[in-house]
Design an enzyme around this catalytic site. Structure first.
Site, PDB file in Angstrom:
ATOM      1  N   CYS A 175       0.845  -1.186   0.000  1.00 25.58           N
ATOM      2  CA  CYS A 175       0.000   0.000   0.000  1.00 25.58           C
ATOM      3  C   CYS A 175       0.888   1.246   0.000  1.00 25.58           C
ATOM      4  O   CYS A 175       1.805   1.358   0.816  1.00 25.58           O
ATOM      5  CB  CYS A 175      -0.889  -0.020   1.236  1.00 25.58           C
ATOM      6  SG  CYS A 175      -1.706   1.536   1.593  1.00 25.58           S
ATOM      7  N   HIS A 187       0.216   4.164   0.914  1.00 26.07           N
ATOM      8  CA  HIS A 187      -0.044   5.110   2.004  1.00 26.07           C
ATOM      9  C   HIS A 187       0.783   4.810   3.252  1.00 26.07           C
ATOM     10  O   HIS A 187       1.229   5.733   3.939  1.00 26.07           O
ATOM     11  CB  HIS A 187      -1.540   5.109   2.353  1.00 26.07           C
ATOM     12  CG  HIS A 187      -2.400   5.535   1.215  1.00 26.07           C
ATOM     13  ND1 HIS A 187      -3.637   4.983   0.958  1.00 26.07           N
ATOM     14  CD2 HIS A 187      -2.193   6.459   0.234  1.00 26.07           C
ATOM     15  CE1 HIS A 187      -4.155   5.554  -0.124  1.00 26.07           C
ATOM     16  NE2 HIS A 187      -3.307   6.444  -0.571  1.00 26.07           N
ATOM     17  N   HIS A 188       0.957   3.517   3.561  1.00 23.90           N
ATOM     18  CA  HIS A 188       1.700   3.155   4.769  1.00 23.90           C
ATOM     19  C   HIS A 188       2.845   2.187   4.489  1.00 23.90           C
ATOM     20  O   HIS A 188       3.558   1.792   5.404  1.00 23.90           O
ATOM     21  CB  HIS A 188       0.756   2.515   5.802  1.00 23.90           C
ATOM     22  CG  HIS A 188      -0.385   3.394   6.192  1.00 23.90           C
ATOM     23  ND1 HIS A 188      -1.651   3.278   5.632  1.00 23.90           N
ATOM     24  CD2 HIS A 188      -0.449   4.423   7.067  1.00 23.90           C
ATOM     25  CE1 HIS A 188      -2.441   4.192   6.155  1.00 23.90           C
ATOM     26  NE2 HIS A 188      -1.741   4.896   7.030  1.00 23.90           N
ATOM     27  N   GLN A 192      -5.274  -0.573  -4.345  1.00 23.98           N
ATOM     28  CA  GLN A 192      -5.935  -1.672  -5.038  1.00 23.98           C
ATOM     29  C   GLN A 192      -6.740  -1.188  -6.246  1.00 23.98           C
ATOM     30  O   GLN A 192      -6.798  -1.869  -7.277  1.00 23.98           O
ATOM     31  CB  GLN A 192      -6.837  -2.436  -4.065  1.00 23.98           C
ATOM     32  CG  GLN A 192      -7.482  -3.672  -4.681  1.00 23.98           C
ATOM     33  CD  GLN A 192      -8.268  -4.470  -3.670  1.00 23.98           C
ATOM     34  OE1 GLN A 192      -7.951  -4.482  -2.476  1.00 23.98           O
ATOM     35  NE2 GLN A 192      -9.307  -5.153  -4.118  1.00 23.98           N
ATOM     36  N   HIS A 238      -5.930  -5.997   3.525  1.00 23.97           N
ATOM     37  CA  HIS A 238      -4.963  -4.907   3.678  1.00 23.97           C
ATOM     38  C   HIS A 238      -4.452  -4.848   5.110  1.00 23.97           C
ATOM     39  O   HIS A 238      -5.233  -4.658   6.050  1.00 23.97           O
ATOM     40  CB  HIS A 238      -5.624  -3.578   3.306  1.00 23.97           C
ATOM     41  CG  HIS A 238      -5.960  -3.465   1.848  1.00 23.97           C
ATOM     42  ND1 HIS A 238      -5.310  -2.612   1.002  1.00 23.97           N
ATOM     43  CD2 HIS A 238      -6.871  -4.134   1.085  1.00 23.97           C
ATOM     44  CE1 HIS A 238      -5.809  -2.732  -0.223  1.00 23.97           C
ATOM     45  NE2 HIS A 238      -6.757  -3.656  -0.187  1.00 23.97           N
ATOM     46  N   CYS A 244      -2.835  -2.544   6.453  1.00 21.65           N
ATOM     47  CA  CYS A 244      -3.019  -1.218   7.063  1.00 21.65           C
ATOM     48  C   CYS A 244      -4.369  -1.117   7.759  1.00 21.65           C
ATOM     49  O   CYS A 244      -4.537  -0.312   8.681  1.00 21.65           O
ATOM     50  CB  CYS A 244      -2.850  -0.109   6.022  1.00 21.65           C
ATOM     51  SG  CYS A 244      -3.983  -0.208   4.633  1.00 21.65           S
TER      52      CYS A 244
END
Length: 199
Positions: free
Chosen positions: A88, A90-91, A129, A157, A159
């Site tokens: 991912c 974002h993280h 995704q 996920h 996260c």
């Protein structure tokens, strides 16, 4: 005869640069990078990150073009349950699951192993995704120029599971359809086939 082996190659200079950054991060987190269990961790992490983002170094279009064959086959081709592992963006935590891909040829078929390879190329990048689904769909649509393409991805996920809302049993499904798969009956046939336990 020696068994088939896969060798991983890493640019030493880039690996050393990433390794040094991991040493800094581990130190900033309060750990001792000289501790026995952590001495080789920065190098391992540097190599792991390069592998997990190796999709930036591959061209999915060339993968497909290298195995396209003229064939008068006009029915649906489905490759389901393609395992995928991605990060991912974002993280930088993993998300993982399965992709189901179908296409209806329009004068050309492609080697079956190439579609999972295309999934891997796009998955081995920093992703979300939704974009991963779109990337696979558009690559197949633009390169094969089939009568239709369908992609469904189901993933969990980390996260969401390890941090944030901490929902361990949730999964995310994304889908995309082009051409004949935009027709309800064709899309329904595809969705029924990927849901069926045929083997």
């Amino acid at each position: 005869m020696a068994p088939y082996r896969v060798f991983e190659e890493y640019n030493i200079e880039i690996t050393d640069e990433i390794k040094d950054k991991y040493k800094e991060v581990i130190t900033e987190l309060g750990e001792d990078v000289q501790r026995e269990g952590l001495v080789k961790t920065p190098e391992r992490a540097a190599k792991a990150m390069q592998f997990l983002t190796s999709g930036y170094n591959s061209d999915p279009v060339e993968i497909l073009k290298g195995a396209m064959f003229a064939e008068d086959y006009n029915d649906m081709v489905i490759i389901k349950d393609i395992e995928l592992y991605s990060l991912c963006e974002h993280h930088m935590l993993p998300f993982f699951g399965k992709a189901h891909v179908a296409y209806i040829p329009n004068g050309h078929i492609v080697g079956l192993s190439k579609i999972p390879r295309v999934v891997d190329v796009f998955a081995r990048r920093l992703q979300v995704q939704e974009r991963l689904t779109h990337d696979i769909l558009e690559c197949l649509h633009q390169t094969l120029k089939p009568k239709g393409v369908a992609v469904v991805i189901e993933a969990a996920h980390m996260c969401m599971m390890m941090r944030g809302v901490q929902k361990q049993n949730s999964t995310t499904t994304t889908s995309g359809f082009r051409g004949q798969f935009e027709k309800v009956e064709t899309r329904t046939e595809f969705l029924n086939l990927i849901s069926a336990n045929l083997h």
